[in-house]
Design a protein around this motif. Structure first.
Motif, PDB file in Angstrom:
ATOM      1  N   VAL A 192     -11.118  11.970  17.238  1.00 21.07           N
ATOM      2  CA  VAL A 192     -12.361  12.368  16.587  1.00 21.07           C
ATOM      3  C   VAL A 192     -13.508  12.414  17.598  1.00 21.07           C
ATOM      4  CG1 VAL A 192     -14.090  11.660  14.882  1.00 21.07           C
ATOM      5  CG2 VAL A 192     -11.660  11.565  14.302  1.00 21.07           C
ATOM      6  N   ARG A 193     -13.549  11.461  18.523  1.00 20.18           N
ATOM      7  CA  ARG A 193     -14.628  11.437  19.524  1.00 20.18           C
ATOM      8  C   ARG A 193     -14.593  12.671  20.426  1.00 20.18           C
ATOM      9  NH1 ARG A 193     -17.559   6.757  20.541  1.00 20.18           N
ATOM     10  NH2 ARG A 193     -17.936   7.541  22.647  1.00 20.18           N
ATOM     11  N   ARG A 194     -13.412  13.257  20.610  1.00 27.76           N
ATOM     12  CA  ARG A 194     -13.324  14.463  21.435  1.00 27.76           C
ATOM     13  C   ARG A 194     -14.077  15.629  20.802  1.00 27.76           C
ATOM     14  NH1 ARG A 194      -7.730  13.154  22.503  1.00 27.76           N
ATOM     15  NH2 ARG A 194      -6.993  14.889  21.209  1.00 27.76           N
ATOM     16  N   CYS A 195     -14.369  15.518  19.509  1.00 28.01           N
ATOM     17  CA  CYS A 195     -15.100  16.570  18.809  1.00 28.01           C
ATOM     18  C   CYS A 195     -16.615  16.376  18.880  1.00 28.01           C
ATOM     19  CB  CYS A 195     -14.678  16.617  17.338  1.00 28.01           C
ATOM     20  SG  CYS A 195     -12.956  17.049  17.060  1.00 28.01           S
ATOM     21  N   ALA A 196     -17.090  15.400  19.666  1.00 32.16           N
ATOM     22  CA  ALA A 196     -18.520  15.084  19.700  1.00 32.16           C
ATOM     23  C   ALA A 196     -19.377  16.270  20.123  1.00 32.16           C
ATOM     24  CB  ALA A 196     -18.777  13.893  20.631  1.00 32.16           C
ATOM     25  N   LEU A 207     -21.954   6.889  20.320  1.00 34.52           N
ATOM     26  CA  LEU A 207     -22.132   7.519  19.014  1.00 34.52           C
ATOM     27  C   LEU A 207     -22.377   6.470  17.939  1.00 34.52           C
ATOM     28  CD1 LEU A 207     -19.233  10.137  19.115  1.00 34.52           C
ATOM     29  CD2 LEU A 207     -21.618  10.475  19.779  1.00 34.52           C
ATOM     30  N   SER A 208     -23.220   6.833  16.978  1.00 30.64           N
ATOM     31  CA  SER A 208     -23.391   5.970  15.809  1.00 30.64           C
ATOM     32  C   SER A 208     -22.180   6.123  14.892  1.00 30.64           C
ATOM     33  CB  SER A 208     -24.665   6.363  15.049  1.00 30.64           C
ATOM     34  OG  SER A 208     -24.505   7.641  14.455  1.00 30.64           O
ATOM     35  N   ALA A 209     -22.026   5.197  13.957  1.00 35.14           N
ATOM     36  CA  ALA A 209     -20.923   5.297  12.988  1.00 35.14           C
ATOM     37  C   ALA A 209     -21.039   6.593  12.189  1.00 35.14           C
ATOM     38  CB  ALA A 209     -20.933   4.083  12.055  1.00 35.14           C
ATOM     39  N   ALA A 210     -22.275   7.005  11.883  1.00 31.22           N
ATOM     40  CA  ALA A 210     -22.497   8.256  11.148  1.00 31.22           C
ATOM     41  C   ALA A 210     -21.980   9.455  11.937  1.00 31.22           C
ATOM     42  CB  ALA A 210     -23.981   8.427  10.833  1.00 31.22           C
ATOM     43  N   MET A 213     -18.310   9.845  11.714  1.00 30.14           N
ATOM     44  CA  MET A 213     -17.918  10.455  10.436  1.00 30.14           C
ATOM     45  C   MET A 213     -18.038  11.974  10.462  1.00 30.14           C
ATOM     46  SD  MET A 213     -19.757   8.090   7.546  1.00 30.14           S
ATOM     47  CE  MET A 213     -19.468   9.383   6.318  1.00 30.14           C
ATOM     48  N   TYR A 214     -18.996  12.452  11.213  1.00 26.51           N
ATOM     49  CA  TYR A 214     -19.390  13.870  11.193  1.00 26.51           C
ATOM     50  C   TYR A 214     -18.208  14.824  11.399  1.00 26.51           C
ATOM     51  CZ  TYR A 214     -22.648  17.737  12.499  1.00 26.51           C
ATOM     52  OH  TYR A 214     -23.338  18.903  12.588  1.00 26.51           O
ATOM     53  N   PRO A 215     -17.366  14.662  12.457  1.00 28.19           N
ATOM     54  CA  PRO A 215     -16.252  15.604  12.628  1.00 28.19           C
ATOM     55  C   PRO A 215     -15.260  15.583  11.471  1.00 28.19           C
ATOM     56  CG  PRO A 215     -16.674  14.413  14.680  1.00 28.19           C
ATOM     57  CD  PRO A 215     -17.465  13.733  13.617  1.00 28.19           C
TER      58      PRO A 215
END
Length: 268
Positions: A192-196, A207-210, A213-215
């Motif tokens: 998921v972090r790769r989608c930042a 990144l915040s927890a929010a 969630m975004y991706p």
């Protein structure tokens, strides 16, 4: 979906009289039965394309620097008179030339090919990404501003629908959040972090927890809207690929076609 943030206080003042109405979440109507068809109404009647299949394919394909996959796009256009294209945008600042003119050109090509183009006005996403200082009223004003600019740029609105994420998710909360949770369950934090980059962030950012969630939410949008084609910029490629990979994990047979346009520089 993320765009460069700008100062919008003056825009907010100048747009008070816009005719584009936004229903607040509290005023949203009762939940609709599944399957959810976002543009199903008595008033919305998409226009048919009078072009032959090869011309429809040529027009649609010309929008993207990259298409995953071309054979899937051709079969989709052959099978459906009105495939659903989707793009989501954060109302997060002033619109630059590339956003306004290029998007209008691309949308007009796709609607000419018979597609219905659904814009996901991602006001909740802008809030998650802390745009406009987290002020929801300003975020929604900027969303109206974007719509009016596209109209002024000559976007043909006959086959175009604008849906506000805050309003639509509340109408079908169970369906939407179950999909978000399933996407989250089937992917690691690392994936998921790769989608930042879809948020204008970097994978190594704090990144915040929010924002984590975004991706998962953006991936879920594609299935919630029943999008046949993801028509976003190359900067959104990673989350669109996440959606195709999720189809394998969730045993979803028909994967969304990814039609990614080239990202042009921002001109101030």
């Amino acid at each position: 979906m993320a765009e460069k943030e700008g100062t919008m206080d003056s825009v907010a003042t100048s747009l008070k009289g816009l005719c584009v109405e936004q229903t607040s979440p509290a005023e949203a109507g009762p939940s609709q039965p599944s399957p959810f068809t976002p543009y199903a109404s008595d008033t919305f009647k998409p226009q048919n394309s009078d072009l032959p299949l090869e011309e429809r394919y040529r027009l649609a394909r010309s929008v993207g620097e990259e298409c995953i996959q071309e054979d899937e796009l051709r079969r989709l256009l052959a099978a459906r008179a009105h495939p659903t294209c989707y793009d989501g945008f954060e109302p997060s600042g002033r619109m630059h030339i590339a956003q306004g003119i290029l998007k209008a050109i691309n949308v007009n090509k796709l609607t000419r090919a018979g597609c219905v183009f659904v814009f996901w006005v991602a006001d909740w996403f802008a809030l998650l990404n802390n745009k406009m200082g987290g002020d929801m009223k300003k975020i929604q004003t900027v969303g109206k501003y974007f719509i009016e600019i596209w109209k002024a740029c000559g976007m043909n609105m006959e086959n175009v629908v604008f849906l506000w994420s805050s309003e639509e998710i509340n109408k079908n909360a169970n369906e939407y959040w179950m999909r978000v949770m399933d996407v989250a369950r089937k992917n690691s934090i690392t994936r998921v972090r790769r989608c930042a980059t879809i948020m204008g962030r970097e994978e190594g950012d704090d990144l915040s927890a929010a924002q984590v969630m975004y991706p998962c939410m953006q991936c879920a949008d594609i299935f919630y809207l029943k999008a046949d084609i993801c028509q976003l910029g190359m900067d959104q490629r990673k989350v669109n690929m996440l959606a195709r990979e999720y189809c394998d994990d969730a045993k979803i047979k028909r994967k969304p076609v990814i039609l990614s346009h080239r990202i042009l520089p921002t001109y101030c």
